[in-house]
Design a protein around this motif. Structure first.
Motif, PDB file in Angstrom:
ATOM      1  N   GLY A  63       0.798  -1.215   0.000  1.00  0.00           N
ATOM      2  CA  GLY A  63       0.000   0.000   0.000  1.00  0.00           C
ATOM      3  C   GLY A  63       0.830   1.265   0.000  1.00  0.00           C
ATOM      4  O   GLY A  63       0.407   2.285   0.545  1.00  0.00           O
ATOM      5  N   ARG A  64       1.997   1.212  -0.634  1.00  0.00           N
ATOM      6  CA  ARG A  64       2.844   2.395  -0.707  1.00  0.00           C
ATOM      7  C   ARG A  64       3.134   2.748  -2.156  1.00  0.00           C
ATOM      8  O   ARG A  64       2.845   1.979  -3.076  1.00  0.00           O
ATOM      9  CB  ARG A  64       4.154   2.191   0.047  1.00  0.00           C
ATOM     10  CG  ARG A  64       4.927   0.955  -0.347  1.00  0.00           C
ATOM     11  CD  ARG A  64       6.225   0.815   0.426  1.00  0.00           C
ATOM     12  NE  ARG A  64       6.888  -0.452   0.221  1.00  0.00           N
ATOM     13  CZ  ARG A  64       7.615  -0.773  -0.832  1.00  0.00           C
ATOM     14  NH1 ARG A  64       7.788   0.118  -1.812  1.00  0.00           N
ATOM     15  NH2 ARG A  64       8.179  -1.953  -0.935  1.00  0.00           N
ATOM     16  N   ALA A  65       3.706   3.917  -2.350  1.00  0.00           N
ATOM     17  CA  ALA A  65       3.994   4.394  -3.697  1.00  0.00           C
ATOM     18  C   ALA A  65       5.121   3.578  -4.325  1.00  0.00           C
ATOM     19  O   ALA A  65       6.017   3.080  -3.628  1.00  0.00           O
ATOM     20  CB  ALA A  65       4.381   5.869  -3.666  1.00  0.00           C
ATOM     21  N   VAL A  66       5.066   3.454  -5.634  1.00  0.00           N
ATOM     22  CA  VAL A  66       6.147   2.801  -6.367  1.00  0.00           C
ATOM     23  C   VAL A  66       7.420   3.626  -6.194  1.00  0.00           C
ATOM     24  O   VAL A  66       7.382   4.861  -6.300  1.00  0.00           O
ATOM     25  CB  VAL A  66       5.783   2.694  -7.865  1.00  0.00           C
ATOM     26  CG1 VAL A  66       6.957   2.153  -8.668  1.00  0.00           C
ATOM     27  CG2 VAL A  66       4.555   1.821  -8.047  1.00  0.00           C
ATOM     28  N   PRO A  67       8.573   2.996  -5.899  1.00  0.00           N
ATOM     29  CA  PRO A  67       9.814   3.766  -5.724  1.00  0.00           C
ATOM     30  C   PRO A  67      10.103   4.649  -6.933  1.00  0.00           C
ATOM     31  O   PRO A  67       9.829   4.266  -8.086  1.00  0.00           O
ATOM     32  CB  PRO A  67      10.877   2.676  -5.565  1.00  0.00           C
ATOM     33  CG  PRO A  67      10.143   1.491  -5.045  1.00  0.00           C
ATOM     34  CD  PRO A  67       8.777   1.556  -5.679  1.00  0.00           C
ATOM     35  N   GLY A  68      10.673   5.803  -6.683  1.00  0.00           N
ATOM     36  CA  GLY A  68      10.938   6.744  -7.765  1.00  0.00           C
ATOM     37  C   GLY A  68      11.826   6.186  -8.851  1.00  0.00           C
ATOM     38  O   GLY A  68      11.601   6.434 -10.041  1.00  0.00           O
ATOM     39  N   TRP A  69      12.853   5.397  -8.473  1.00  0.00           N
ATOM     40  CA  TRP A  69      13.763   4.855  -9.488  1.00  0.00           C
ATOM     41  C   TRP A  69      13.043   3.877 -10.413  1.00  0.00           C
ATOM     42  O   TRP A  69      13.415   3.742 -11.582  1.00  0.00           O
ATOM     43  CB  TRP A  69      14.985   4.194  -8.845  1.00  0.00           C
ATOM     44  CG  TRP A  69      14.716   3.001  -7.973  1.00  0.00           C
ATOM     45  CD1 TRP A  69      14.441   2.995  -6.640  1.00  0.00           C
ATOM     46  CD2 TRP A  69      14.721   1.623  -8.379  1.00  0.00           C
ATOM     47  NE1 TRP A  69      14.265   1.711  -6.182  1.00  0.00           N
ATOM     48  CE2 TRP A  69      14.436   0.852  -7.226  1.00  0.00           C
ATOM     49  CE3 TRP A  69      14.929   0.971  -9.591  1.00  0.00           C
ATOM     50  CZ2 TRP A  69      14.355  -0.541  -7.242  1.00  0.00           C
ATOM     51  CZ3 TRP A  69      14.850  -0.419  -9.617  1.00  0.00           C
ATOM     52  CH2 TRP A  69      14.563  -1.153  -8.464  1.00  0.00           C
ATOM     53  N   VAL A  70      12.004   3.230  -9.883  1.00  0.00           N
ATOM     54  CA  VAL A  70      11.206   2.328 -10.717  1.00  0.00           C
ATOM     55  C   VAL A  70      10.269   3.132 -11.611  1.00  0.00           C
ATOM     56  O   VAL A  70      10.185   2.908 -12.820  1.00  0.00           O
ATOM     57  CB  VAL A  70      10.403   1.349  -9.836  1.00  0.00           C
ATOM     58  CG1 VAL A  70       9.477   0.494 -10.693  1.00  0.00           C
ATOM     59  CG2 VAL A  70      11.341   0.474  -9.018  1.00  0.00           C
ATOM     60  N   HIS A  71       9.560   4.068 -11.017  1.00  0.00           N
ATOM     61  CA  HIS A  71       8.603   4.887 -11.769  1.00  0.00           C
ATOM     62  C   HIS A  71       9.287   5.608 -12.924  1.00  0.00           C
ATOM     63  O   HIS A  71       8.760   5.671 -14.039  1.00  0.00           O
ATOM     64  CB  HIS A  71       7.936   5.896 -10.820  1.00  0.00           C
ATOM     65  CG  HIS A  71       6.816   6.651 -11.438  1.00  0.00           C
ATOM     66  ND1 HIS A  71       7.023   7.804 -12.183  1.00  0.00           N
ATOM     67  CD2 HIS A  71       5.480   6.439 -11.444  1.00  0.00           C
ATOM     68  CE1 HIS A  71       5.863   8.256 -12.601  1.00  0.00           C
ATOM     69  NE2 HIS A  71       4.912   7.451 -12.176  1.00  0.00           N
ATOM     70  N   ASP A  72      10.479   6.124 -12.667  1.00  0.00           N
ATOM     71  CA  ASP A  72      11.193   6.873 -13.709  1.00  0.00           C
ATOM     72  C   ASP A  72      11.662   5.967 -14.846  1.00  0.00           C
ATOM     73  O   ASP A  72      11.780   6.409 -15.994  1.00  0.00           O
ATOM     74  CB  ASP A  72      12.400   7.590 -13.104  1.00  0.00           C
ATOM     75  CG  ASP A  72      11.983   8.710 -12.150  1.00  0.00           C
ATOM     76  OD1 ASP A  72      10.806   9.122 -12.175  1.00  0.00           O
ATOM     77  OD2 ASP A  72      12.846   9.160 -11.359  1.00  0.00           O
ATOM     78  N   ALA A  73      11.945   4.699 -14.539  1.00  0.00           N
ATOM     79  CA  ALA A  73      12.480   3.791 -15.559  1.00  0.00           C
ATOM     80  C   ALA A  73      11.394   3.116 -16.386  1.00  0.00           C
ATOM     81  O   ALA A  73      11.666   2.654 -17.495  1.00  0.00           O
ATOM     82  CB  ALA A  73      13.347   2.718 -14.891  1.00  0.00           C
ATOM     83  N   LEU A  74      10.170   3.033 -15.866  1.00  0.00           N
ATOM     84  CA  LEU A  74       9.116   2.270 -16.540  1.00  0.00           C
ATOM     85  C   LEU A  74       8.892   2.675 -17.999  1.00  0.00           C
ATOM     86  O   LEU A  74       8.783   1.798 -18.870  1.00  0.00           O
ATOM     87  CB  LEU A  74       7.799   2.373 -15.762  1.00  0.00           C
ATOM     88  CG  LEU A  74       7.702   1.563 -14.461  1.00  0.00           C
ATOM     89  CD1 LEU A  74       6.368   1.830 -13.779  1.00  0.00           C
ATOM     90  CD2 LEU A  74       7.866   0.078 -14.731  1.00  0.00           C
ATOM     91  N   PRO A  75       8.804   3.970 -18.333  1.00  0.00           N
ATOM     92  CA  PRO A  75       8.483   4.321 -19.727  1.00  0.00           C
ATOM     93  C   PRO A  75       9.484   3.794 -20.748  1.00  0.00           C
ATOM     94  O   PRO A  75       9.102   3.508 -21.896  1.00  0.00           O
ATOM     95  CB  PRO A  75       8.471   5.855 -19.700  1.00  0.00           C
ATOM     96  CG  PRO A  75       8.154   6.211 -18.288  1.00  0.00           C
ATOM     97  CD  PRO A  75       8.853   5.177 -17.466  1.00  0.00           C
ATOM     98  N   ASP A  76      10.750   3.653 -20.365  1.00  0.00           N
ATOM     99  CA  ASP A  76      11.781   3.220 -21.324  1.00  0.00           C
ATOM    100  C   ASP A  76      11.974   1.710 -21.365  1.00  0.00           C
ATOM    101  O   ASP A  76      12.674   1.202 -22.254  1.00  0.00           O
ATOM    102  CB  ASP A  76      13.116   3.883 -20.980  1.00  0.00           C
ATOM    103  CG  ASP A  76      13.090   5.389 -21.182  1.00  0.00           C
ATOM    104  OD1 ASP A  76      12.333   5.849 -22.050  1.00  0.00           O
ATOM    105  OD2 ASP A  76      13.821   6.091 -20.453  1.00  0.00           O
TER     106      ASP A  76
END
Length: 496
Positions: free
Chosen positions: A385-398
């Motif tokens: 129930g927490r936010a996706v880590p920033g390093w993951v969120h930033d990498a997803l589109p690529d």
């Protein structure tokens, strides 16, 4: 879907093996396959391997699940062990616990090793070894779920009803210890002899249940056999297929189950990356029907291909050849990332993998496949129930573009390696005559027709040319092996 692995026997001083080794070195250079690791990436891997298994990675402590009697089930000699499994009865249903190597515990986001894994994308297997995604100090050492070693892992717990459908799922970071490293043959022998323990019997039962659920969805799995180059007593070589054991399919169903529930977690959370596959192209299905005719496999007109695949036994040579060619039905596989404002979560048919007939995500092979590390983090965040880590969120589109690029490179190597081995095996047989069935043919050009020929023995598909009208689709033709070039990985037959 799996590639086309090939194994070659022989020592380094064997002329045939040496010829293949030289060809594979040239092929690796041709497809620009990364082989050596940068020094800074190796240094990071070495440092990570020396960290204690319970070193903190995320807020909170890692759960101690070393009491769960997990085992790994893999091909003989495997050392890059991504998964360990435990299956037990729970009421009228089942509890599956699936430990996955926690690669994120070793790779620092934004570091040199992280960058190198994005350059590689996948582990590449070849007849002479493998080019791993991660340095072997991790992939075959500190991160691998080797037996009797405490390892950081991501532990999936999936409760199933009596029919094998998921009821509940939990995912957590944990410390685990595999009790044994088992081969497919060991497990199959124990099951066949009636000496398997409750865990292995449970694995088989859940595997069968999940097979049934897949068929009920209209899904199709391929147990693609491994192609082997076998040395005969007279010193010649031949191409054969290693039979796929039933336990390999049951074990694969545990991985598919985990990928299905992972995709549902991601879609519900509105962020992640799922595996995609369009429906099979009609032309590919038609070509595969011609291959069935070539191999003497009965395929009624009204029988959908998933039902045919479920009837086949890869221990039979003709079925093995057909299953390998059936991989062409699954072309166009890719990934879809979502979670950003301009990339909403897919829904309905857009979220479904056409072969599995359900949403599906890769999370079970992070030692060998880059995208799994990111999908796992999304699932951990969703369950907590927490936010996706920033390093993951930033990498997803690529990630989709990265996996597509690296996947094409590995696929090109796989195809080239198979072509090379086929050329080496057939090289001494130039001028011999064979019988095969035409599975593809172009329009006549310059008075010639060019197509593809399926041979029964050896079980290969190779180019063939003939005078106009001499390549009837689905027809049996006599051909002569006209040319073999090991250097160019080319085999050509001429009809007539």
């Amino acid at each position: 879907m799996p590639g086309r692995p090939v194994r070659l026997p022989g020592s380094s001083d064997d002329a045939t093996a040496a010829s293949v080794a030289d060809g594979l070195d040239a092929l690796r250079a041709e497809v620009e396959l990364p082989v050596d690791y940068p020094a800074d990436a190796l240094a990071e891997a070495d440092a990570a391997a020396r960290r204690p298994a319970d070193a903190p990675h995320a807020p909170g402590r890692r759960a101690d699940r070393t009491d769960v009697p997990l085992v790994t089930v893999d091909p003989v000699g495997s050392t890059d062990l991504d998964q360990a499994v435990h299956v037990e009865r729970r009421g009228t249903g089942w509890r599956v616990r699936y430990a996955i190597a926690d690669v994120a515990a070793f790779v620092v986001p934004g570091g040199a090793l992280d960058a190198e894994t994005h350059r590689r994308g996948l582990t590449c297997y070849s007849p002479d070894g493998r080019v791993p995604l991660h340095p072997t100090v991790l992939s075959e050492g500190a991160a691998s779920l080797l037996p009797d070693q405490v390892r950081p892992a991501v532990l999936w717990q999936i409760d199933l009803d009596a029919d094998g459908e998921p009821l509940d799922v939990h995912v957590e970071r944990a410390l685990v210890r595999s009790r044994a490293q088992l081969s497919y043959a060991q497990v199959q022998d124990a099951l066949d002899a009636g000496t398997a323990d409750d865990l292995l019997r449970g694995l088989a039962e859940v595997g069968r249940l999940r097979d049934a659920r897949e068929r009920a969805r209209g899904g199709a799995s391929l147990d693609v056999p491994e192609q082997e180059v076998v040395r005969a007593d007279d010193g010649t070589y031949d191409l054969r297929f290693r039979a796929t054991l039933p336990v390999e399919g049951w074990n694969a169903q545990i991985s598919l189950l985990t990928g299905i529930v992972a995709a549902r977690l991601m879609l519900d959370a509105g962020a992640g990356v799922v595996r995609t596959l369009p429906p099979a192209d009609r032309r590919d299905v038609a070509r595969l029907r011609r291959t069935a005719a070539a191999l003497g496999i009965d395929w009624p007109d009204d029988l959908p291909y998933p039902d045919l695949l479920a009837r086949l036994d890869s221990r039979r040579g003709t079925h093995a050849a057909f299953l390998r060619e059936a991989t062409t039905l699954f072309r166009g596989a890719g990934y879809r990332a979502f979670g950003a404002a301009d990339a909403p979560a897919p829904a309905g048919d857009d979220a479904e993998h056409a072969a599995i007939r359900a949403p599906y995500a890769h999370v079970t092979a992070p030692l060998r496949r880059l995208v799994d590390r990111y999908g796992t983090e999304v699932c951990l965040a969703a369950v907590a129930g927490r936010a996706v880590p920033g390093w993951v969120h930033d990498a997803l589109p690529d990630l989709p573009a990265t996996m597509t690029r690296t996947g094409r490179r590995v696929a090109a190597f796989d195809r080239g390696a198979l072509d090379l081995v086929e050329a080496v095996v057939l090289a001494p047989r130039v001028g011999e005559r064979f019988t095969g069935v035409v599975v593809d043919a172009d329009e006549p050009r310059d008075g010639r027709v060019r197509g593809a020929l399926q041979l029964r023995d050896p079980a290969v598909v190779a180019p063939v040319t003939s005078a106009a009208g001499g390549l009837p689709l689905g027809g049996t033709v006599d051909v002569r092996l006209d040319e073999v070039s090991v250097a160019h990985r080319r085999v050509t037959f001429v009809a007539g």
